[in-house]
Design an enzyme around this catalytic site. Structure first.
Site, PDB file in Angstrom:
ATOM      1  N   HIS B 269      63.302  59.079  28.710  1.00  0.00           N
ATOM      2  CA  HIS B 269      62.523  59.214  29.838  1.00  0.00           C
ATOM      3  C   HIS B 269      61.554  60.541  29.493  1.00  0.00           C
ATOM      4  O   HIS B 269      60.281  60.080  29.538  1.00  0.00           O
ATOM      5  CB  HIS B 269      63.235  59.537  31.071  1.00  0.00           C
ATOM      6  CG  HIS B 269      62.520  59.574  32.211  1.00  0.00           C
ATOM      7  ND1 HIS B 269      62.073  58.566  33.197  1.00  0.00           N
ATOM      8  CD2 HIS B 269      61.615  60.783  32.827  1.00  0.00           C
ATOM      9  CE1 HIS B 269      61.453  58.804  34.272  1.00  0.00           C
ATOM     10  NE2 HIS B 269      60.984  60.151  33.815  1.00  0.00           N
ATOM     11  N   GLU B 270      61.798  61.652  29.502  1.00  0.00           N
ATOM     12  CA  GLU B 270      61.018  62.593  29.111  1.00  0.00           C
ATOM     13  C   GLU B 270      60.344  62.538  27.768  1.00  0.00           C
ATOM     14  O   GLU B 270      58.918  63.003  27.844  1.00  0.00           O
ATOM     15  CB  GLU B 270      61.809  63.774  28.894  1.00  0.00           C
ATOM     16  CG  GLU B 270      62.547  64.284  30.331  1.00  0.00           C
ATOM     17  CD  GLU B 270      61.865  64.217  31.618  1.00  0.00           C
ATOM     18  OE1 GLU B 270      60.619  64.618  31.640  1.00  0.00           O
ATOM     19  OE2 GLU B 270      62.557  64.041  32.666  1.00  0.00           O
TER      20      GLU B 270
END
Lengths: 508, 508
Positions: B269-270
């Site tokens: 996600h990051e």
């Protein structure tokens, strides 16, 4: 019509001034964090954005400091009958303000730009052992810094003015006397050491030393010395440094598989810097009362821990069991370790690898050369020759290349003329302070041997750290030791310690 | 007499405006580094100095942005016949300027102070499951944010104004339509899933997973996805986040011995957030052309990588050998791993632990509640009851405590009303974008299976990243996909994927 300034009452003027100083400190502190990050954490691609961020912060800090309003507030505060603390704040702020406003912004920017170019040129010149490629950049730095000094005070010796950027409250004459005394003491002493046939152990730490284990050792020693991990960190960087304030002051070190001693001493040195900053009064964060005195005092704190604790016999008694825990193969005795940590590197050409004695001759050489450069008595082109001659004369060795000669240090590429002397002054001051601490503490040697650093810490807190920049340098030393700043204690210390280690005749 | 502004020529006005915007970006970027450091590196004692530094930077950035001179320059630039790029810069700067100048400094400071108090109160209230202790703080945040919205535009719905702090260029009405469509699709689908007797593997990663090995796995996966380590870092923080710009964009994750899947998905996600920032045009650093579009677009990038890459079957084919390298005890098949990574947590009360489906009902509940709070249609005291009822109605579960109910998220203590919807909007947008990328790329599934991310990266660079904030949200989506922003693709995607996984009747 009365201006805002004229109608402001006294308390308001001082409060507004300190609010402004706190803002400058916050901006500079932010720059400090960005600088630390750049050297320790930043991925290398980050440079373009980081340079911009740092330059914006720097010019904003400058703007707040040198704003006309700062000048008005200083004028008003100087009319007030302030107590000693507040008067010191105003005195320090006035000095910063005058220096900040004296130099035209164009020149500041030119210095910033040219020193950045000079830095790249120096790196390349050093790598290629090509002084000629660096010479024009050095020439530019010399000229611009002369111009800079002229803006600050056209009536005084330019080098004396530059020196005050690093040590603003100690006259250059006093610094020069001390450096001369160092030279006169150390040149013959190192000659004698070279001639000595004393059997000093130099290889207590030879072999290969795992860097993870070295880091563990550094952490253990920092804990033993009393580093507050809730307000600090240990990381690795190319050049060891300390960065921070009384709430968060971090140290770095570097590890070399073949030189565990170098890393350990660097760690202890940086601990001294950090321990000073961490001891500054928290309630004064943001004003000069919560800031450290200048570079020679700061260096006195790092050198005190490095040389007077870290290179002492009781410290090696204390630390050897820990060393052996991390490096079970080390079979040196405490005495052998102590001797290795104090050996004089007679043939070493590199300042940052020098011992307690030869170190100062490296500094004296730089001091004499940079002073002559600024005075126009020495041409840049002649620097290598003069450098090499002085090494021969003072240290009895001669560099074969400029890379290990006059190109070895970064300072001149930054135009930092006047910085080097503070290294020696700090070491000398450390000796005087440590001597006073020894007088005040019953059995400091015994305490170090036992890993009890509380009394020494309290002594430093009480006599140095808690004052921030309240007192000027000599006043600070005098209050701590009862005497003006002097090289006498250093002379006695090295004569005694190295006389004994190398069986010299003057040994006491 | 002509003022400086009146005599400045056109090019000068635009150049001076962008110079000013670059300064604001540099100050905000410095604040970003300090924020990253605070969460990742700073020793805990550092808070007092860091708070001061951050607050000074924040007010300085605000001052530069909202200075009268910025307004003059904007006025001048708006008279010019600018090209599309420059017009976009002026449009974005105007929006920021208007918002910055509309709200009185006193209110900004009051919000900052009260939200800091509310944060502490929330932490304690959550720990003690004591909503009543938090209620007065929440009440204050609601009131101050209503006041804040009123300053910006007294004639519009306050919540719509607040929403624009996070998503300034997508009308709230459109956002609401999308959230409503999510609710209508997902509530019955989750009911069906609960009733489904499909045999979905949920425990492919049960047991204890060494966090060092998890970190190695995260690093390997980041490398596989194409993270540029010369411009990034991976570190650990309590809450995963991304921080930086096109030169240096860092991600964090967190490791839990019992939940390797959570850490891996957080890392992916990051990565999506970071990959967006790293793809912004370097030559436009400092202006809106070099800055990311707002929160829903940013979240579309993280969700695209997390959900459409990281939770896809081909990704698990790609990554399972690496997982087994680091965790040789894992004996799950690719299909079992895929199922575990996509299981629907029907009984989960916590937003940050939710799956791709239930996640949006957590958001819808927050959206409905915060909208009613700002509109004055719901009293703070009634939040827990309404919260619990909505959980029961939409998700079929009821929190037993407020700590796992309405106190679970930090956002409201910061007064961040209008933030939550961007999470769902981003996920929906990710689906639409990924669908378009699949159309444009011959065999995207096959490429993912082979660890070939070049085409997908190029697609995102070309269609999203290189534009910075040039286009407003819908325009950006439309240019990338040929259609207005819509939830249709999301509905199709979840209907197909979860229909198949859970053997639902609507499965296509």
């Amino acid at each position: 019509m009365a201006t805002e300034a004229e109608t402001a009452d006294e308390a308001d003027a001082y409060a507004e001034l300190t609010e402004r100083l706190e803002r400058v400190t916050a901006i500079q502190g932010a720059g400090g964090v960005l600088g630390w990050d750049q050297q320790v954490m930043m991925p290398r691609g980050g440079t373009p954005a980081r340079s911009k961020q740092l330059s914006v912060l720097s010019s904003m800090g400058h703007d707040v400091l040198t704003d006309d309003r700062t000048g008005e507030l200083l004028d008003q505060c100087e009319e007030l009958d302030l107590d000693e603390d507040r008067a010191a704040v105003v005195r320090e702020a006035r000095r910063e303000y005058e220096r900040g406003t004296a130099v035209p912004r164009d020149l500041v920017e030119e210095l910033s730009r040219t020193s950045s170019e000079a830095l790249s040129a120096w790196e390349e010149a050093k790598a290629n052992d090509d002084f000629e490629a660096f010479a024009p950049h050095l020439e530019t730095q010399v000229e611009l810094k002369r111009e800079y000094a002229e803006h600050i005070d056209p009536d005084r010796d330019a080098y004396a003015v530059l020196f005050e950027d690093y040590e603003p409250c100690l006259p250059l004459e006093r610094a020069e006397e001390i450096l001369t005394e160092l030279k006169e003491t150390l040149v013959p002493m190192i000659d004698e050491i070279r001639a000595s046939d004393a059997d000093v152990t130099t290889d207590a730490f030879s072999g290969t030393f795992d860097t993870d284990a070295q880091e563990e050792l550094s952490r253990d020693v920092l804990s033993t010395l009393g580093y507050d991990w809730d307000r600090g960190r240990l990381d690795v960087s190319t050049h060891p440094f300390t960065s921070g304030n009384q709430f968060d002051c971090r140290v770095t070190t570097r590890f070399d598989e073949s030189d565990p001693l170098g890393a350990l001493m660097a760690t202890v040195h940086e601990f001294g810097h950090a321990y000073y900053n961490l001891g500054l009064p928290r309630e004064h964060y943001g004003t000069p009362l919560g800031e450290s005195r200048d570079l020679s005092v700061h260096e006195s704190q790092s050198r005190l821990w490095e040389n007077h604790v870290g290179r002492s016999a009781p410290f090696w008694e204390l630390v050897m069991p820990t060393v052996r825990e991390h490096f079970p193969d080390v079979d040196a005795s405490v005495e052998e370790a102590y001797q290795s940590a104090n050996q004089v590197y007679e043939d070493n050409l590199i300042r940052v690898e020098a011992d307690e004695l030869t170190y100062h001759l490296h500094i004296v050489i730089r001091f004499e050369i940079e002073k002559a450069l600024i005075a126009g008595e020495l041409d840049v082109a002649d620097v290598p020759e003069v450098w090499n001659e002085k090494y021969e004369e003072y240290l009895g060795i001669r560099p074969e290349t400029d890379a290990e000669g006059c190109l070895q240090d970064i300072h001149w590429s930054h135009g930092n003329f006047g910085y080097f002397p503070t290294y020696s002054l700090g070491s000398v001051m450390a000796t005087q302070l440590f001597d006073a601490a020894e007088d005040d503490i019953d059995d400091l040697d015994g305490e170090i041997r036992d890993g009890e650093f509380g009394d020494l810490q309290d002594w430093l807190r009480e006599n140095i750290h808690r004052h921030g920049a309240k007192y000027e340098t000599n006043e600070l030393v005098k209050r701590a030791t009862g005497e003006d700043f002097t090289a006498d204690y250093f002379t006695d210390y090295v004569t005694s310690k190295y006389g004994e280690l190398y069986d010299l005749e003057e040994s006491v």
